[in-house]
Design a protein around this motif. Structure first.
Motif, PDB file in Angstrom:
ATOM      1  N   MET B  25      -7.611  -5.681  -1.456  1.00 26.75           N
ATOM      2  CA  MET B  25      -6.417  -6.507  -1.209  1.00 26.75           C
ATOM      3  C   MET B  25      -5.237  -6.026  -2.051  1.00 26.75           C
ATOM      4  N   ALA B  26      -5.509  -5.721  -3.328  1.00 22.48           N
ATOM      5  CA  ALA B  26      -4.420  -5.318  -4.223  1.00 22.48           C
ATOM      6  C   ALA B  26      -3.780  -4.016  -3.757  1.00 22.48           C
ATOM      7  N   ILE B  27      -4.628  -3.050  -3.353  1.00 17.87           N
ATOM      8  CA  ILE B  27      -4.084  -1.744  -2.959  1.00 17.87           C
ATOM      9  C   ILE B  27      -3.310  -1.844  -1.643  1.00 17.87           C
ATOM     10  N   LEU B  28      -3.894  -2.560  -0.661  1.00 18.52           N
ATOM     11  CA  LEU B  28      -3.157  -2.715   0.605  1.00 18.52           C
ATOM     12  C   LEU B  28      -1.836  -3.447   0.375  1.00 18.52           C
ATOM     13  N   ALA B  29      -1.887  -4.490  -0.460  1.00 15.82           N
ATOM     14  CA  ALA B  29      -0.654  -5.227  -0.743  1.00 15.82           C
ATOM     15  C   ALA B  29       0.358  -4.331  -1.451  1.00 15.82           C
ATOM     16  N   MET B  30      -0.144  -3.447  -2.309  1.00 14.19           N
ATOM     17  CA  MET B  30       0.756  -2.532  -3.031  1.00 14.19           C
ATOM     18  C   MET B  30       1.438  -1.580  -2.053  1.00 14.19           C
ATOM     19  N   ILE B  31       0.662  -1.070  -1.108  1.00  9.56           N
ATOM     20  CA  ILE B  31       1.240  -0.159  -0.109  1.00  9.56           C
ATOM     21  C   ILE B  31       2.339  -0.888   0.672  1.00  9.56           C
ATOM     22  N   LEU B  32       2.029  -2.129   1.067  1.00  6.97           N
ATOM     23  CA  LEU B  32       3.017  -2.938   1.784  1.00  6.97           C
ATOM     24  C   LEU B  32       4.253  -3.172   0.907  1.00  6.97           C
ATOM     25  N   THR B  33       4.004  -3.456  -0.373  1.00 10.91           N
ATOM     26  CA  THR B  33       5.104  -3.675  -1.323  1.00 10.91           C
ATOM     27  C   THR B  33       6.026  -2.461  -1.376  1.00 10.91           C
ATOM     28  N   THR B  56      19.484  -9.134   1.237  1.00 11.12           N
ATOM     29  CA  THR B  56      19.810 -10.066   0.152  1.00 11.12           C
ATOM     30  C   THR B  56      19.134 -11.421   0.366  1.00 11.12           C
ATOM     31  N   VAL B  57      19.175 -11.908   1.604  1.00  5.43           N
ATOM     32  CA  VAL B  57      18.537 -13.197   1.902  1.00  5.43           C
ATOM     33  C   VAL B  57      17.025 -13.094   1.722  1.00  5.43           C
ATOM     34  N   TYR B  58      16.459 -11.998   2.213  1.00  7.33           N
ATOM     35  CA  TYR B  58      15.016 -11.777   2.064  1.00  7.33           C
ATOM     36  C   TYR B  58      14.613 -11.864   0.594  1.00  7.33           C
ATOM     37  N   ILE B  59      15.332 -11.111  -0.239  1.00  4.81           N
ATOM     38  CA  ILE B  59      14.984 -11.050  -1.665  1.00  4.81           C
ATOM     39  C   ILE B  59      15.125 -12.429  -2.299  1.00  4.81           C
ATOM     40  N   SER B  60      16.208 -13.094  -1.968  1.00  3.38           N
ATOM     41  CA  SER B  60      16.443 -14.417  -2.533  1.00  3.38           C
ATOM     42  C   SER B  60      15.303 -15.375  -2.161  1.00  3.38           C
ATOM     43  N   PHE B  61      14.875 -15.348  -0.886  1.00  2.00           N
ATOM     44  CA  PHE B  61      13.832 -16.262  -0.413  1.00  2.00           C
ATOM     45  C   PHE B  61      12.481 -15.979  -1.078  1.00  2.00           C
ATOM     46  N   PHE B  62      12.062 -14.711  -1.010  1.00  2.00           N
ATOM     47  CA  PHE B  62      10.711 -14.406  -1.480  1.00  2.00           C
ATOM     48  C   PHE B  62      10.589 -14.427  -3.004  1.00  2.00           C
ATOM     49  N   ARG B  63      11.723 -14.301  -3.697  1.00  4.52           N
ATOM     50  CA  ARG B  63      11.670 -14.461  -5.157  1.00  4.52           C
ATOM     51  C   ARG B  63      11.515 -15.927  -5.538  1.00  4.52           C
ATOM     52  N   ALA B  64      11.970 -16.796  -4.645  1.00  6.12           N
ATOM     53  CA  ALA B  64      12.083 -18.205  -5.019  1.00  6.12           C
ATOM     54  C   ALA B  64      10.806 -19.004  -4.756  1.00  6.12           C
ATOM     55  N   ILE B  65      10.105 -18.690  -3.652  1.00 11.16           N
ATOM     56  CA  ILE B  65       8.992 -19.590  -3.318  1.00 11.16           C
ATOM     57  C   ILE B  65       7.712 -19.185  -4.042  1.00 11.16           C
ATOM     58  N   PRO B  66       6.939 -20.198  -4.486  1.00  7.81           N
ATOM     59  CA  PRO B  66       5.691 -19.913  -5.194  1.00  7.81           C
ATOM     60  C   PRO B  66       4.716 -19.178  -4.292  1.00  7.81           C
ATOM     61  N   MET B  67       3.919 -18.314  -4.911  1.00  3.49           N
ATOM     62  CA  MET B  67       2.939 -17.515  -4.175  1.00  3.49           C
ATOM     63  C   MET B  67       2.033 -18.394  -3.317  1.00  3.49           C
ATOM     64  N   LEU B  68       1.554 -19.487  -3.917  1.00  4.11           N
ATOM     65  CA  LEU B  68       0.602 -20.337  -3.212  1.00  4.11           C
ATOM     66  C   LEU B  68       1.237 -20.967  -1.968  1.00  4.11           C
ATOM     67  N   VAL B  69       2.476 -21.422  -2.136  1.00  2.00           N
ATOM     68  CA  VAL B  69       3.196 -22.019  -1.011  1.00  2.00           C
ATOM     69  C   VAL B  69       3.321 -20.993   0.111  1.00  2.00           C
ATOM     70  N   VAL B  95      -2.963 -10.372   2.077  1.00  2.00           N
ATOM     71  CA  VAL B  95      -2.301  -9.078   1.830  1.00  2.00           C
ATOM     72  C   VAL B  95      -0.831  -9.152   2.233  1.00  2.00           C
ATOM     73  N   ILE B  96      -0.568  -9.746   3.405  1.00  2.00           N
ATOM     74  CA  ILE B  96       0.822  -9.864   3.864  1.00  2.00           C
ATOM     75  C   ILE B  96       1.619 -10.717   2.879  1.00  2.00           C
ATOM     76  N   GLY B  97       1.036 -11.830   2.475  1.00  2.00           N
ATOM     77  CA  GLY B  97       1.734 -12.709   1.537  1.00  2.00           C
ATOM     78  C   GLY B  97       2.074 -12.023   0.237  1.00  2.00           C
ATOM     79  N   PHE B  98       1.074 -11.353  -0.362  1.00  2.00           N
ATOM     80  CA  PHE B  98       1.311 -10.665  -1.644  1.00  2.00           C
ATOM     81  C   PHE B  98       2.359  -9.561  -1.481  1.00  2.00           C
ATOM     82  N   GLY B  99       2.186  -8.771  -0.412  1.00  2.00           N
ATOM     83  CA  GLY B  99       3.075  -7.626  -0.213  1.00  2.00           C
ATOM     84  C   GLY B  99       4.517  -8.058   0.012  1.00  2.00           C
ATOM     85  N   PHE B 100       4.703  -9.078   0.865  1.00  2.00           N
ATOM     86  CA  PHE B 100       6.061  -9.536   1.164  1.00  2.00           C
ATOM     87  C   PHE B 100       6.768 -10.038  -0.087  1.00  2.00           C
ATOM     88  N   LYS B 101       6.007 -10.741  -0.923  1.00  2.00           N
ATOM     89  CA  LYS B 101       6.647 -11.306  -2.110  1.00  2.00           C
ATOM     90  C   LYS B 101       6.984 -10.215  -3.129  1.00  2.00           C
TER      91      LYS B 101
END
Lengths: 246, 223
Positions: B25-33, B56-69, B95-101
């Motif tokens: 999961m970590a490696i796939l998420a890293m590749i996505l990141t 800019t909107v993407y970064i603002s959104f994904f920086r703000a919401i908690p991982m669990l949410v 993986v998608i959640g971790f990578g996107f954030k």
């Protein structure tokens, strides 16, 4: 060999090059002098489209580019006909001296690595740095870095080498080693355009000198003429000021 | 003291069996990141205002919401809107959640890394007849990579640890296994300490490998 016709360049509202026309013949050395802000470096950087001119035509070695109708490929072709030596050397910092010289040969000329290295060593030897081939730029002095960058330019075997104030960033004691190398090349068949503040050097190596001010070519002539007997008032006062400094 | 050290050590090999899924999961998420992070970096330096704005909107959104949410939003929320997502398994969602954030944070790292390669080297490439793509490949990206490595390594360490949140979606990885062992025997301290030690070991080994790589990449810059 090189012909520039009615070249114009503005940065927003500021006209930096107003109407530039000149010619350089094969094997000739042209120096461009003038006060800071007169457009010398911009002119040089327009010749390889590091700055995009607004109007005019540029011809290098049979390839004419109309600035207003230029395609990406034309720029690429034009760039392959010239090589540039920068004020701040701009060596590739992650590559050794030798790799700096071979990189462009391998990438843009598709030369096999072994052949590129053979040529690279020859040119490093020519600038007196064969023993530094495997050193990285950070370990070299400014003068040595600039000599590597000259070797990089020479190795491309370009139709013209553009020197953009090649000694302006150097400590005073390192200037002469670089000028020596340029002087040595100038006696060969290489066509060169040099933007410089080193007047003694310009007088010595040039076949022709252009004096620029405020975006125009004010005067052009043989160095003995331009330095010894300038015709225009603007040139006279520039040369006079230089002489007073000495 | 009520602490069975022997039991704790006996748990470690059992927990370690789940290292592959955690690293997967970590490696796939890293590749996505890295992919999305680079994309965001280029979008932000683009002349097209709309791309810039989206990034800019993407970064603002994904920086703000908690991982669990975010994980719950993807795994439990999306299928409600788009039925096709009901087929998505929990690992994919995680993986998608971790990578996107992490991409939102990584794009800042990458931007700084590119800016730290001086403009003159790009000019030297172009003046020498390279295309922009060639210049990025041969000269700019290798140097930006070195600049970005320490901070990107921290991102990867974060990802290794964040994968433990995947247990909330039902993925059995290191932490979920420890949790199950704990509820079987009610020896909570032993189980969670065992899993903590396993995470520690993974991060120590990874950090060692990264410092080796950093030393290798430092070579051209040592005087």
């Amino acid at each position: 060999m090189i012909k520039v016709n009615q070249l114009k360049k503005s940065f927003n509202d500021l006209e930096v090059l107003k109407d530039i026309n000149f010619e350089v013949k094969r094997g000739e050395v042209l120096s461009i002098i003038g006060p800071s802000g007169s457009g010398k470096s911009t002119l040089l950087r327009c010749l390889n489209f590091l700055e995009t001119p607004n109007a005019g035509t540029i011809t290098i070695d049979g390839l004419t580019v109309d600035v207003e109708n230029v395609k990406k490929q034309d720029i690429q072709q034009l760039r392959k006909k010239s090589a540039m030596v920068f004020q701040n050397y701009n060596l590739f910092k992650n590559k050794t001296a030798l790799q700096n010289v071979t990189e462009l040969l391998i990438v843009t000329k598709k030369m096999p690595k072994a052949e590129a290295e053979k040529i690279g060593m020859e040119y490093l030897a020519q600038v007196g740095l064969a023993d530094k081939a495997n050193k990285y730029p950070v370990t070299l002095s400014g003068g040595q870095q600039q000599r590597v960058s000259i070797a990089r330019a020479l190795a491309l075997n370009p139709s013209v080498i553009l020197f953009d104030e090649p000694t302006s960033s150097l400590d005073p004691e390192l200037v002469s080693e670089v000028l020596q190398v340029i002087k040595q090349i100038s006696t060969k068949d290489t066509t060169m355009i040099i933007v410089t503040h080193e007047m003694d050097f310009a007088r010595e190596v040039s076949d022709n000198v252009i004096f620029m001010a405020d975006g125009y070519i004010v005067e052009e002539g043989h160095p003995s003429q331009l330095f010894g007997n300038p015709q225009q008032a603007r040139t006279k006062s520039f040369i006079q000021q230089l002489n007073e400094k000495h | 003291m009520n602490f069975d050290i022997g039991y704790m050590f006996s748990l470690i090999p059992e927990i370690m069996e789940y290292i592959p899924i955690t690293l997967f999961m970590a490696i796939l998420a890293m590749i996505l990141t890295i992919i999305i992070g680079l994309l965001l970096t280029f979008m932000r330096s683009s002349k097209l205002k709309v791309l810039n704005y989206i990034a800019t909107v993407y970064i603002s959104f994904f920086r703000a919401i908690p991982m669990l949410v975010q994980l719950f939003l993807i795994y439990y929320g999306l299928p409600q809107l788009f039925p096709v997502f009901t087929k998505m398994d929990a690992v994919t969602a995680a993986v998608i959640g971790f990578g996107f954030k992490q991409a939102a944070f990584a794009s800042e790292i990458f931007r700084a890394a590119f800016l730290s390669v001086d403009k003159g080297q790009m000019e030297a490439c172009l003046a020498g007849g390279m295309t922009k793509v060639q210049a990025y490949q041969r000269v700019i990206i290798p140097q930006a990579f070195r600049n970005a490595l320490p901070a990107t390594g921290n991102t990867f360490i974060s990802l290794i640890k964040e994968t433990s949140l995947a247990f909330t979606l039902g993925v059995v990885e290191l932490f979920a296994e420890a949790k199950m062992q704990a509820s079987n025997t009610l020896r909570f301290f032993e189980a969670y300490l065992a899993v903590a030690l396993v995470y520690w070991a993974i991060v120590v080994i990874y950090s060692f490998l990264q410092s080796k790589l950093e030393r290798l990449l430092e070579k051209p810059y040592r005087t």
